[in-house]
Design an enzyme around this catalytic site. Sequence first.
Site, PDB file in Angstrom:
ATOM      1  N   TYR A 162       0.858  -1.186   0.000  1.00 51.17           N
ATOM      2  CA  TYR A 162       0.000   0.000   0.000  1.00 51.17           C
ATOM      3  C   TYR A 162       0.888   1.227   0.000  1.00 51.17           C
ATOM      4  CZ  TYR A 162      -3.472   3.428   1.631  1.00 51.17           C
ATOM      5  OH  TYR A 162      -4.297   4.527   1.754  1.00 51.17           O
ATOM      6  N   ASP A 257       9.409   3.025  -0.270  1.00 51.58           N
ATOM      7  CA  ASP A 257       8.363   3.670   0.502  1.00 51.58           C
ATOM      8  C   ASP A 257       8.567   3.248   1.954  1.00 51.58           C
ATOM      9  OD1 ASP A 257       6.141   4.503   1.836  1.00 51.58           O
ATOM     10  OD2 ASP A 257       4.691   3.761   0.377  1.00 51.58           O
ATOM     11  N   LYS A 285       4.539   8.912   9.023  1.00 48.82           N
ATOM     12  CA  LYS A 285       4.316   8.346  10.353  1.00 48.82           C
ATOM     13  C   LYS A 285       5.309   8.892  11.391  1.00 48.82           C
ATOM     14  CE  LYS A 285       2.000   4.340   8.352  1.00 48.82           C
ATOM     15  NZ  LYS A 285       0.608   4.288   8.722  1.00 48.82           N
TER      16      LYS A 285
END
Length: 443
Positions: A162, A257, A285
């Site tokens: 994702y 990523d 994050k």
Amino acid sequence: MARTQRTDARMTSSLPGVGDATTSESLYRRACELLPGGVSSPVRAFRAVGGVPRFIRRGAGAYVDDVDGNRYLDLVMSWGPLILGHAHPAVVEAITAAARRGTSFGAPSPIEVELAQHVVDTFPSIELVRFVNSGTEAVMSALRLARAATGRTRIIKCEGCYHGHTDAMLAAAGSGVASLGLPDSPGVPPGGVVDTLLVPFNDLGAVERLFVEYPDTIGAVIIEPVAGNMGVIPPVPGFLEGLRAVTTAHGTLLIFDEVMTGWRVGPRGAQGAFGIEPDLTCLGKVVGGGLPAAAFGGRRELMEQLAPTGPVYQAGTLSGNPVAMAAGLATLTCLEDGMPWKAAAAWAEHACSLIEAEAKRAGRAVAVQRMGTMFTVFFTGGPVQDFRDAKATDHEAYALWFHRMLRAGVFFPPSPYEAAFTSAAHGERELDVLERALRNAFA
Ligand code: PLP
């Protein structure tokens, strides 16, 4: 393991205990009248496990309290950012002080420079960094830059990874998309994913075949170097090395990523753990310390192609927001000596052993897969190496186990496709809490 600090004595003074969820239930009903599915992000709605999502009133250290007065040992940790725990005093203080100075200027501020310094000091592959507001934005912008820099439009991504909800990445995406069983999202025009080529995670041969099939048109390979959005799946030996070699050979950019893995699978992310330098890195994050901030970065000559030094347009009203930068800076500063990461990783290791031991005792086959401070309990006998394996695990058994753990006061991710996250606030006492909750959870 070393005792970790307590951020709020009041919250950790009593053990988690779970009663009813009537206030959560009525809030959820009301939320459903006002918000699609009652939530601001799909996985929070508990659709993959059923039941009522808990509405959280507050969090401190390793715990969250819901609106019904139930306390949970938290292993979601806001889906990764809170590596120091909820409401860490240094982070709260930094946020408060920054907010007092002003919440947004639409102009550069000194704290951006400080945080950028931490990022480039942490990741040798990053010389310049651009701050954005979410991981989705970081990926979207990195892909644009990669396409501009190579003059090629095709992108290779792995099934089950994702990379946020940008059109081009909503092809066989993991996380919430997988939990909801949506193959793709309606509303993404065919043109949005036409240049997205898919390969199974851990399948270097499939990547190499695409380079033969589509010569000179692949601008980037983007990957979660340790997959976290179909549950935690480490790369098999040689996979990342192979990706680095094949992309270099074809003049294609390799994008890691690390929105989830940065400061999580190792103090220098997956690239530090595996010793591989990508061309571009996406961060999120932890870099925002629990506030909305993310980033992407890479070599100077690539990053200087971004406006205003170059022609590739990318911008944001709140990008580099001083309050978010302050939260990120306080978090990274606390992480600097390596101890909080070590504590969070050691806790995760202990937790995984306890889970494995209890599953074994109950005669239940599980694959507990961990890297650093993130792990997943897959209900399956064998190792999980790609999205197909993850989809073949026993989701009903996960849902049942999730609810037993929740009732016993431990909050695991409400989906079999997600990672559990630990923090430096998870200590010995929390291992006891986990151990007690595990009794009978596999029955
Ligand atoms: N990339 C990865 C690896 C992620 O795990 C996520 C979110 O979980 C994203 C990108 C998207 O980040 P955000 O939710 O901040 O848009």
